[in-house]
Design a protein around this motif. Structure first.
Motif, PDB file in Angstrom:
ATOM      1  N   UNK A   1     -36.245  18.890 -70.171  1.00  0.00           N
ATOM      2  CA  UNK A   1     -37.678  19.008 -70.302  1.00  0.00           C
ATOM      3  C   UNK A   1     -38.308  18.900 -68.903  1.00  0.00           C
ATOM      4  N   UNK A   2     -39.259  19.761 -68.633  1.00  0.00           N
ATOM      5  CA  UNK A   2     -39.949  19.750 -67.343  1.00  0.00           C
ATOM      6  C   UNK A   2     -40.976  18.625 -67.313  1.00  0.00           C
ATOM      7  N   UNK A   3     -41.327  18.227 -66.103  1.00  0.00           N
ATOM      8  CA  UNK A   3     -42.326  17.171 -65.915  1.00  0.00           C
ATOM      9  C   UNK A   3     -43.451  17.693 -65.034  1.00  0.00           C
ATOM     10  N   UNK A   4     -44.662  17.398 -65.452  1.00  0.00           N
ATOM     11  CA  UNK A   4     -45.849  17.677 -64.658  1.00  0.00           C
ATOM     12  C   UNK A   4     -46.211  16.390 -63.921  1.00  0.00           C
ATOM     13  N   UNK A   5     -46.228  16.450 -62.611  1.00  0.00           N
ATOM     14  CA  UNK A   5     -46.567  15.304 -61.775  1.00  0.00           C
ATOM     15  C   UNK A   5     -48.000  15.460 -61.298  1.00  0.00           C
ATOM     16  N   UNK A   6     -48.852  14.486 -61.627  1.00  0.00           N
ATOM     17  CA  UNK A   6     -50.259  14.515 -61.219  1.00  0.00           C
ATOM     18  C   UNK A   6     -50.442  13.588 -60.023  1.00  0.00           C
ATOM     19  N   UNK A   7     -50.841  14.149 -58.886  1.00  0.00           N
ATOM     20  CA  UNK A   7     -51.094  13.369 -57.681  1.00  0.00           C
ATOM     21  C   UNK A   7     -52.564  12.947 -57.704  1.00  0.00           C
ATOM     22  N   UNK A   8     -52.782  11.636 -57.767  1.00  0.00           N
ATOM     23  CA  UNK A   8     -54.121  11.083 -57.962  1.00  0.00           C
ATOM     24  C   UNK A   8     -54.575  10.346 -56.711  1.00  0.00           C
ATOM     25  N   UNK A   9     -55.780  10.665 -56.256  1.00  0.00           N
ATOM     26  CA  UNK A   9     -56.351   9.937 -55.132  1.00  0.00           C
ATOM     27  C   UNK A   9     -57.359  10.768 -54.367  1.00  0.00           C
ATOM     28  N   UNK A  10     -58.053  10.104 -53.488  1.00  0.00           N
ATOM     29  CA  UNK A  10     -59.041  10.735 -52.621  1.00  0.00           C
ATOM     30  C   UNK A  10     -58.346  11.445 -51.460  1.00  0.00           C
ATOM     31  N   UNK A  11     -59.056  12.343 -50.781  1.00  0.00           N
ATOM     32  CA  UNK A  11     -58.494  12.921 -49.558  1.00  0.00           C
ATOM     33  C   UNK A  11     -58.126  11.812 -48.573  1.00  0.00           C
ATOM     34  N   UNK A  12     -56.979  11.970 -47.946  1.00  0.00           N
ATOM     35  CA  UNK A  12     -56.538  10.973 -46.973  1.00  0.00           C
ATOM     36  C   UNK A  12     -55.791   9.798 -47.565  1.00  0.00           C
ATOM     37  N   UNK A  13     -55.564   9.809 -48.871  1.00  0.00           N
ATOM     38  CA  UNK A  13     -54.883   8.678 -49.508  1.00  0.00           C
ATOM     39  C   UNK A  13     -53.366   8.797 -49.449  1.00  0.00           C
ATOM     40  N   UNK A  14     -52.860   9.942 -49.011  1.00  0.00           N
ATOM     41  CA  UNK A  14     -51.412  10.120 -48.910  1.00  0.00           C
ATOM     42  C   UNK A  14     -50.812  10.993 -49.995  1.00  0.00           C
TER      43      UNK A  14
END
Length: 150
Positions: A1-14
């Motif tokens: 099964x594939x995974x969707x990775x959500x990158x959460x954060x403000x600009x500059x957070x890494x």
């Protein structure tokens, strides 16, 4: 099964740095709208159509992500996902495709974000003022413990 990775954060957070690391380690396909936006429109953050252009790019990247996920390949969406509503929406979309979702959040102090932005603003990326970042930080909803655990 594939995974969707959500990158959460403000600009500059890494987010993008971490997303690039994950892209190599998983493997996965990383979709970062800022990279596409800069190639298509250049530094246009002050342009009246910037937000509309960015939304269009994100919509196109999601269409691509859907096709990739249905082929069983992991996708890293480096969108920022500032609100719980948006994160819930993409978790629902992934579930409809039979994919799982993981939320990735790097809590970063505002002082660090502003320092990173100063360095980024000197490079070829979207120039974001301290005032803009402070305004955006008021709109940002950090993920809750239950979101991160899911």
């Amino acid at each position: 099964m594939a995974t969707l990775h959500l990158m959460v954060g403000l600009p500059g957070s890494g987010k993008t740095t971490r997303a690039k690391e994950m892209e190599e380690a998983l493997p996965a396909i990383r979709l970062t709208p800022d990279e596409w936006h800069l190639r298509l429109f250049g530094q246009d953050i002050e342009h009246p159509q910037h937000d509309m252009r960015h939304d269009t790019i994100e919509a196109l990247l999601w269409e691509l992500a859907e096709r990739i996920l249905t082929q069983g390949v992991d996708v890293i969406l480096d969108f920022g996902f500032w609100s719980r509503f948006e994160r819930d929406d993409f978790r629902r979309r992934a579930a409809q495709l039979g994919a799982s979702t993981v939320v990735h959040y790097l809590p970063t102090r505002m002082e660090e974000i502003l320092s990173r932005l100063a360095a980024r603003n000197a490079a070829d990326t979207f120039r974001v003022s301290d005032e803009m970042m402070l305004k955006w930080s008021e709109m940002f909803e950090p993920p809750t413990d239950d979101e991160l655990a899911a």
